[in-house]
Design a protein around this motif. Structure first.
Motif, PDB file in Angstrom:
ATOM      1  N   LEU A  53       0.901  -1.270   0.123  1.00 26.43           N
ATOM      2  CA  LEU A  53      -0.104  -0.034   0.034  1.00 26.43           C
ATOM      3  C   LEU A  53       0.840   1.274   0.058  1.00 26.43           C
ATOM      4  O   LEU A  53       0.745   2.140  -0.837  1.00 26.43           O
ATOM      5  CB  LEU A  53      -0.823  -0.042   1.377  1.00 26.43           C
ATOM      6  CG  LEU A  53      -2.046   1.077   1.359  1.00 26.43           C
ATOM      7  CD1 LEU A  53      -2.888   0.611   0.268  1.00 26.43           C
ATOM      8  CD2 LEU A  53      -2.642   1.000   2.713  1.00 26.43           C
ATOM      9  N   CYS A  66       0.621   3.946  -3.072  1.00 27.23           N
ATOM     10  CA  CYS A  66      -0.011   5.126  -2.818  1.00 27.23           C
ATOM     11  C   CYS A  66       1.055   5.996  -3.068  1.00 27.23           C
ATOM     12  O   CYS A  66       0.853   7.432  -3.498  1.00 27.23           O
ATOM     13  CB  CYS A  66      -0.544   5.106  -1.371  1.00 27.23           C
ATOM     14  SG  CYS A  66      -1.979   3.683  -1.562  1.00 27.23           S
ATOM     15  N   PHE A  75      -4.487  12.132   2.058  1.00 26.27           N
ATOM     16  CA  PHE A  75      -6.062  12.105   1.693  1.00 26.27           C
ATOM     17  C   PHE A  75      -6.884  12.301   2.956  1.00 26.27           C
ATOM     18  O   PHE A  75      -6.308  11.501   4.160  1.00 26.27           O
ATOM     19  CB  PHE A  75      -6.148  10.368   1.138  1.00 26.27           C
ATOM     20  CG  PHE A  75      -5.487  10.110  -0.009  1.00 26.27           C
ATOM     21  CD1 PHE A  75      -5.885  10.319  -1.218  1.00 26.27           C
ATOM     22  CD2 PHE A  75      -4.098   9.578   0.149  1.00 26.27           C
ATOM     23  CE1 PHE A  75      -5.313   9.957  -2.264  1.00 26.27           C
ATOM     24  CE2 PHE A  75      -3.601   9.190  -0.944  1.00 26.27           C
ATOM     25  CZ  PHE A  75      -4.186   9.038  -2.282  1.00 26.27           C
ATOM     26  N   VAL A 129     -10.779  12.068   4.183  1.00 26.19           N
ATOM     27  CA  VAL A 129     -12.285  11.841   3.673  1.00 26.19           C
ATOM     28  C   VAL A 129     -13.139  12.592   4.794  1.00 26.19           C
ATOM     29  O   VAL A 129     -12.830  12.480   5.853  1.00 26.19           O
ATOM     30  CB  VAL A 129     -12.317  10.462   3.647  1.00 26.19           C
ATOM     31  CG1 VAL A 129     -11.568   9.918   2.258  1.00 26.19           C
ATOM     32  CG2 VAL A 129     -12.220   9.469   4.676  1.00 26.19           C
ATOM     33  N   ARG A 183     -17.440  12.618   6.089  1.00 32.76           N
ATOM     34  CA  ARG A 183     -18.735  12.389   5.723  1.00 32.76           C
ATOM     35  C   ARG A 183     -19.656  13.280   6.686  1.00 32.76           C
ATOM     36  O   ARG A 183     -19.403  13.309   7.713  1.00 32.76           O
ATOM     37  CB  ARG A 183     -19.185  10.928   6.073  1.00 32.76           C
ATOM     38  CG  ARG A 183     -20.460  10.334   5.905  1.00 32.76           C
ATOM     39  CD  ARG A 183     -20.737   8.890   6.575  1.00 32.76           C
ATOM     40  NE  ARG A 183     -20.657   9.161   8.270  1.00 32.76           N
ATOM     41  CZ  ARG A 183     -19.899   8.148   8.792  1.00 32.76           C
ATOM     42  NH1 ARG A 183     -19.105   7.391   8.265  1.00 32.76           N
ATOM     43  NH2 ARG A 183     -19.715   8.211  10.203  1.00 32.76           N
ATOM     44  N   SER A 232     -14.068  14.045  -0.364  1.00 34.11           N
ATOM     45  CA  SER A 232     -12.589  13.701  -0.107  1.00 34.11           C
ATOM     46  C   SER A 232     -11.596  14.853  -0.654  1.00 34.11           C
ATOM     47  O   SER A 232     -12.102  15.595  -1.665  1.00 34.11           O
ATOM     48  CB  SER A 232     -12.237  12.437  -0.693  1.00 34.11           C
ATOM     49  OG  SER A 232     -12.346  12.374  -2.137  1.00 34.11           O
ATOM     50  N   THR A 233     -10.622  15.050  -0.267  1.00 30.32           N
ATOM     51  CA  THR A 233      -9.667  16.196  -0.571  1.00 30.32           C
ATOM     52  C   THR A 233      -9.096  15.388  -1.885  1.00 30.32           C
ATOM     53  O   THR A 233      -8.694  14.335  -1.936  1.00 30.32           O
ATOM     54  CB  THR A 233      -8.615  16.327   0.537  1.00 30.32           C
ATOM     55  OG1 THR A 233      -7.796  15.230   0.770  1.00 30.32           O
ATOM     56  CG2 THR A 233      -9.059  17.116   1.633  1.00 30.32           C
ATOM     57  N   GLU A 292     -10.043   8.469  12.868  1.00 26.19           N
ATOM     58  CA  GLU A 292     -11.535   9.014  12.665  1.00 26.19           C
ATOM     59  C   GLU A 292     -12.005   9.654  13.718  1.00 26.19           C
ATOM     60  O   GLU A 292     -12.088   9.068  14.740  1.00 26.19           O
ATOM     61  CB  GLU A 292     -12.452   7.543  12.120  1.00 26.19           C
ATOM     62  CG  GLU A 292     -13.723   7.828  11.605  1.00 26.19           C
ATOM     63  CD  GLU A 292     -14.508   6.707  11.328  1.00 26.19           C
ATOM     64  OE1 GLU A 292     -13.834   5.712  10.882  1.00 26.19           O
ATOM     65  OE2 GLU A 292     -15.683   6.771  11.510  1.00 26.19           O
ATOM     66  N   THR A 352     -17.778  13.639  10.194  1.00 26.30           N
ATOM     67  CA  THR A 352     -16.771  12.455  10.358  1.00 26.30           C
ATOM     68  C   THR A 352     -15.625  12.595   9.296  1.00 26.30           C
ATOM     69  O   THR A 352     -15.713  12.831   8.311  1.00 26.30           O
ATOM     70  CB  THR A 352     -17.181  11.207  10.286  1.00 26.30           C
ATOM     71  OG1 THR A 352     -18.499  10.982  11.196  1.00 26.30           O
ATOM     72  CG2 THR A 352     -16.078  10.076  10.872  1.00 26.30           C
ATOM     73  N   TYR A 353     -14.205  12.735  10.219  1.00 26.58           N
ATOM     74  CA  TYR A 353     -13.153  13.002   9.212  1.00 26.58           C
ATOM     75  C   TYR A 353     -12.259  11.770   9.343  1.00 26.58           C
ATOM     76  O   TYR A 353     -12.237  11.159  10.642  1.00 26.58           O
ATOM     77  CB  TYR A 353     -12.345  14.246   9.700  1.00 26.58           C
ATOM     78  CG  TYR A 353     -13.065  15.544   9.166  1.00 26.58           C
ATOM     79  CD1 TYR A 353     -12.712  16.115   8.087  1.00 26.58           C
ATOM     80  CD2 TYR A 353     -13.947  16.197  10.355  1.00 26.58           C
ATOM     81  CE1 TYR A 353     -13.512  17.480   7.688  1.00 26.58           C
ATOM     82  CE2 TYR A 353     -14.483  17.280   9.917  1.00 26.58           C
ATOM     83  CZ  TYR A 353     -14.275  17.987   8.532  1.00 26.58           C
ATOM     84  OH  TYR A 353     -14.798  19.284   8.332  1.00 26.58           O
ATOM     85  N   LYS A 354     -11.535  11.511   8.368  1.00 25.12           N
ATOM     86  CA  LYS A 354     -10.367  10.467   8.593  1.00 25.12           C
ATOM     87  C   LYS A 354      -9.370  10.885   7.640  1.00 25.12           C
ATOM     88  O   LYS A 354      -9.635  11.168   6.541  1.00 25.12           O
ATOM     89  CB  LYS A 354     -11.126   8.957   8.548  1.00 25.12           C
ATOM     90  CG  LYS A 354     -10.286   7.781   8.871  1.00 25.12           C
ATOM     91  CD  LYS A 354     -10.956   6.500   8.484  1.00 25.12           C
ATOM     92  CE  LYS A 354     -10.348   5.428   8.626  1.00 25.12           C
ATOM     93  NZ  LYS A 354     -11.280   4.208   8.678  1.00 25.12           N
ATOM     94  N   SER A 355      -8.048  10.378   7.968  1.00 22.58           N
ATOM     95  CA  SER A 355      -7.107  10.844   6.880  1.00 22.58           C
ATOM     96  C   SER A 355      -5.879   9.724   6.830  1.00 22.58           C
ATOM     97  O   SER A 355      -5.673   8.931   7.709  1.00 22.58           O
ATOM     98  CB  SER A 355      -6.396  12.215   7.236  1.00 22.58           C
ATOM     99  OG  SER A 355      -5.439  12.179   8.524  1.00 22.58           O
ATOM    100  N   ARG A 356      -5.455   9.827   5.680  1.00 23.16           N
ATOM    101  CA  ARG A 356      -4.107   8.813   5.546  1.00 23.16           C
ATOM    102  C   ARG A 356      -3.181   9.643   4.775  1.00 23.16           C
ATOM    103  O   ARG A 356      -3.524  10.295   3.867  1.00 23.16           O
ATOM    104  CB  ARG A 356      -4.529   7.431   4.837  1.00 23.16           C
ATOM    105  CG  ARG A 356      -5.564   6.636   5.485  1.00 23.16           C
ATOM    106  CD  ARG A 356      -4.624   5.609   6.616  1.00 23.16           C
ATOM    107  NE  ARG A 356      -5.457   4.853   7.497  1.00 23.16           N
ATOM    108  CZ  ARG A 356      -6.132   5.284   8.458  1.00 23.16           C
ATOM    109  NH1 ARG A 356      -6.228   6.352   8.933  1.00 23.16           N
ATOM    110  NH2 ARG A 356      -6.844   4.247   8.920  1.00 23.16           N
ATOM    111  N   TYR A 363       0.622   9.539   2.949  1.00 21.60           N
ATOM    112  CA  TYR A 363       2.179   8.738   2.670  1.00 21.60           C
ATOM    113  C   TYR A 363       3.200   9.691   2.370  1.00 21.60           C
ATOM    114  O   TYR A 363       2.947  10.342   1.319  1.00 21.60           O
ATOM    115  CB  TYR A 363       1.480   7.892   1.530  1.00 21.60           C
ATOM    116  CG  TYR A 363       0.316   7.179   1.553  1.00 21.60           C
ATOM    117  CD1 TYR A 363       0.373   5.545   2.116  1.00 21.60           C
ATOM    118  CD2 TYR A 363      -0.759   7.603   1.520  1.00 21.60           C
ATOM    119  CE1 TYR A 363      -0.870   4.952   2.426  1.00 21.60           C
ATOM    120  CE2 TYR A 363      -2.082   6.898   1.592  1.00 21.60           C
ATOM    121  CZ  TYR A 363      -2.110   5.503   2.144  1.00 21.60           C
ATOM    122  OH  TYR A 363      -2.949   4.756   2.411  1.00 21.60           O
TER     123      TYR A 363
END
Lengths: 432, 409
Positions: free
Chosen positions: B7, B11, B75, B77, B79, B89-90, B380, B393-397, B399
């Motif tokens: 991943l 990514c 990234f 996201v 909701r 999403s950004t 999250e 709700t936000y969440k990010s990843r 790399y």
């Protein structure tokens, strides 16, 4: 490659819509012009598409709802009445400013306006309808349009299934699993928007009878529903835009001349520099001259021709005719009726297990301002963004806000998860 | 693990930033990044100028040069608050923090050098049409720091150092305005640049051959942007309310940092290190846009931020395989400084867990090729920006591969 890209993004659980204990497979809406999607003083194509009922139906569709058909007006200029638009115009003093003016175009007139739409509909919002009109047989009979007073409504003539049917009969015949009912505004508004003249407030007994009849019939086959109450006139810019003391005098000579003309205070009418209550026509004025000044708590209607104020001496040398005024007795009558109607509505909701949308309280609270997703709303005319250019009906964003209040009430009553609409997806008042 | 590695690789090379809490960036040396961004007590090379100028005088070579870049692919996201099925999403542009360090030993005790790096920045794009467009569409903050540095080794046990910081920065921001014209929403875009000054000072203690302890303080720097361009696009009849070519002044504080670190040589081959980074985020109290021309529709805009001071916990290790190869790993927990009531999508900084890995390969004795990888998980959480009634709700990843070279002689 797309799959790979998606896997880089984090995932959030999807929102799962649900109908809870309700069934949205066949939704019909009953009501008046607000339900029909009337806006800017007319019923026109895009305005209709933003009716709160249509917006709710689109969200219900995500929770098992079916198609929602409206009696579409295929004319963006309007049906019968033409709409208003915001434009710069020059008033009688030669001053140009931004304000509502007739948008022109070619509204569909008689007899084309009466042509049957030719299909069954889900939206039974009929502009002008009062509570008892919904249960009146023949309300869609073109012959009734010519009766004095008329017994039919041209907007219903378009989609009535027969000359003898009623709005209620057609709505019930559609076999809804879910219905919304928002009626009663015209039962007081019709009276108020004519300045208390030429129309009467519906008697509470008649209102009760009509609403009981509608709810009994609509729920008789097991349909669930939502019912909304009637906002107080003081929440509506049609009444609140022109202040009672909107007569602004800037020169002492004006003040002196007016005071002299009205007997230097002997008639209970006096003026000073700054804001003054308008002079109105009131045959029962205690001074015996049939004129008096407005009091706080009385309303000037938005239909008052502004140029008559500016250039024809209305409100000062000449009284404003009563048809443009809602005086204190009329306001009291409207308030009593609104309270009574809303009690009937709330009793019906509890007795029949219907969701209740307290539009009245919502708008009272909204006076201090509403914010959705960074968009600020108020109840002021034009700048508030909720009410369209006629000051009574909603903008698309106003419809979205109302649709969300319906959805919240439905979700809460039926333990459903119907997603709200994004208010920002809809247009506000369009500025040139 | 293999899946994670895959991943990471995939990514990364798709290439695109928000990383450390708020808009602070911690990517200033590939070796330190590999060890969980621990740096305060480490004396690898010229990169000490940023992490702890006190440590520079302890570096072994006479001359040290390091440069590197860490492209950020991030990234986020979103909701919307229930009940809503709205998601977004950004589509963030690639952020590219970089560093360059050059330092020399003037004598046994005194070292000097210059550091150029990018300790603060933010670049994100939610798009023109997303539901939070009246809060933010696109944002880019970039700051470059120039830091001439002196370091003095008082004795074999203690070194001190300090650097003067000259910072230059640019910002660009665009968002929609909730006024509807024939062509839809109005909009505003702001852009400007500025420079400011600060300092970086630290102490390195070397009580034994196995233990190093570092303390470093980097001052707050306020980026005062005056007279930035404020371009409004609104319907013609509202032009008077939103003058088309307005100017705006805005101040963005870059918070001070107090870092404490310790490293321990467990064996000849294994180095373990920890650090605690305290970030004085509370200076970011509000974001104020002071427009040169105000109108009734365009007052100055004060946006509460009310950030909170936060401590970041870091841990890392380095294993020296042989003369040519060193391997590193680490991790950290970086709690969000953002106030829960005022979480704006403009800086969607969540509680972050960072996992890092790295290696250095020396093809020849003087040259080191330094690679790192940082995988950052923004946990999250439900967040709201209450003044605008916008939340979800936000969440990010994120790399971040890092590439660097070190040349010591």
């Amino acid at each position: 490659m797309l799959l790979v890209a998606v896997s880089c993004e984090p995932k959030l659980d999807e929102f799962v819509p649900s109908s809870g204990s309700a069934d949205f497979s066949k939704y019909v809406s009953l009501g008046n012009s607000l339900t029909a999607g009337y806006a800017d003083g007319a019923l026109y194509t895009s305005g209709q598409s933003y009716s709160y009922a249509n917006l709710i139906a689109a969200q219900m569709k995500k929770a098992g709802g079916g198609e929602f058909v409206q009696p579409v007006v295929t004319n963006e200029d309007g049906l019968l009445a033409g709409k208003l638009k915001l434009e710069i115009s020059t008033n009688c003093l030669g001053v140009s400013s931004l304000g509502p003016i007739p948008a022109g175009g070619t509204p569909t007139g008689y007899p084309a306006a009466l042509a049957p739409v030719g299909y069954a509909v889900n939206n039974f919002g009929v502009p002008g309808a009062k509570s008892y009109h919904l249960v009146a047989p023949g309300y869609g009979n073109p012959a009734g349009l010519l009766a004095i007073p008329p017994t039919a409504n041209p907007y219903f003539v378009r989609f009535a299934s027969s000359p003898t049917t009623s709005v209620l009969a057609d709505a019930f015949a559609a076999q809804p699993t879910f219905f919304s009912l928002w009626i009663g505004n015209n039962d007081v508004l019709g009276y108020s928007t004519s300045g208390g003249m030429g129309d009467v407030i519906t008697a509470p007994s008649l209102f009760t009878l009509a609403l009981n009849g509608i709810v009994a019939q609509m729920t008789s086959a097991g349909a669930k529903g939502v019912i909304a109450n009637v906002p107080n006139v003081t929440s509506v810019p049609f009444f609140t835009t022109i202040p009672y003391n909107g007569l602004v005098l800037t020169e002492q000579a004006q003040v002196d001349a007016l005071n002299a003309a009205y007997g230097n205070g002997l008639l209970g009418i006096s003026f000073q520099l700054g804001q003054n209550p308008f002079v109105i026509s009131d045959p029962s004025a205690p001074n015996g001259i049939g004129r008096r000044q407005l009091k706080q708590g009385e309303f000037v209607l938005l239909t008052l021709p502004q140029d008559s104020l500016r250039c024809a001496g209305w409100g000062s040398q000449k009284p404003i005719p009563g048809q443009y005024i809602l005086d204190e007795n009329e306001v009291a009558a409207v308030n009593v009726a609104t309270t009574a109607f809303n009690q009937v509505i709330s009793d019906l909701a509890s007795a029949n297990g219907l969701a209740l949308v307290d539009v009245n309280s919502f708008l009272v609270n909204a006076k201090s301002g509403l914010v959705y997703d960074g968009i600020r709303f108020g109840l002021t005319y034009v700048t508030g963004g909720v009410f369209s250019l006629d000051g009574i009906h909603l903008t698309p964003r106003g419809n979205a806000i109302v649709a969300n209040e319906f959805i919240k009430a439905i979700n809460s009553k039926y333990n459903a998860s119907v997603p709200l609409v994004n208010v920002g997806d809809y247009p506000g008042i369009v500025f040139p | 693990m293999r899946k994670l590695t895959m991943l990471a690789v995939v990514c990364t090379f798709l290439f695109s930033g928000v990383y450390a809490g708020g808009y602070q960036v911690g990517l200033h040396g590939q070796k330190q990044i590999g060890m969980g961004l621990v740096g305060t007590s480490l004396t690898f090379d010229a990169s000490s100028m940023f992490y702890n100028p006190g440590g520079l005088s302890f570096m072994k070579p006479s001359y040290s040069f390091a440069l590197g870049v860490s492209p950020i692919r991030s990234f986020t996201v979103f909701r919307k608050n229930a009940p809503s099925d709205y998601t977004a999403s950004t589509d963030n542009p690639l952020g590219t923090p970089f560093y360059f360090y050059g330092a020399a030993k003037i004598n046994d005790r005194l070292s000097a050098g210059v550091a150029v790096n990018t300790p603060y920045g933010n670049s994100l794009s939610w798009g023109k049409d997303w539901d939070g467009r009246y809060l933010i569409q696109d944002l880019s903050l970039k700051a470059i720091f120039f830091q001439p540095t002196l370091s003095y080794k008082i004795n074999d046990y203690i070194g001190i150092g300090a650097g003067f910081v000259f910072a230059t920065g640019t910002f660009e921001l665009s968002k929609a305005l909730p006024v509807t014209g024939a062509n839809g929403d109005g909009s505003v875009s702001l852009n400007g640049s500025t420079s400011a000054m600060g300092f970086n000072a630290g102490v390195l203690l070397h009580p034994s051959d196995k233990l190093d302890i570092g303390i470093d303080y980097r001052s707050k720097i306020t980026m005062d942007v005056t007279g930035a361009d404020a371009k409004f696009t609104v319907p013609a009849t509202l032009g008077g309310n939103f003058p088309a070519d307005n100017k705006v002044s805005v101040a963005l504080p870059l918070p001070s940092n107090l870092d404490f670190g310790a490293s321990y040589k467990a064996t000849d081959k294994l180095l373990l290190a920890i650090s605690l980074n305290y970030v004085f985020w509370s200076v970011y109290d509000s974001l104020i846009f002071d427009f040169e021309t105000n109108t009734p529709a365009l007052p100055d805009s004060k946006n509460p931020r009310l950030y909170k001071n936060k401590m970041i916990f870091r841990i890392g290790g380095e294993y020296t395989v042989n003369d040519k190869l060193a391997l590193r790993a680490g991790g950290y927990y970086d709690p969000s400084p953002v106030n829960d009531m005022y979480f704006s999508p403009e800086t969607p900084s969540l509680n972050n867990i960072g996992l890092t890995a790295g290696l250095s390969f020396k093809p020849v004795e003087k040259l080191s090729i330094d690679l790192s990888f940082l995988y950052l998980m923004g946990m999250e959480a439900d967040k709201n920006y209450t003044p605008d009634n916008f939340g979800g709700t936000y969440k990010s990843r994120i790399y971040i591969p890092g590439f660097g070279l070190t040349y010591n002689f």
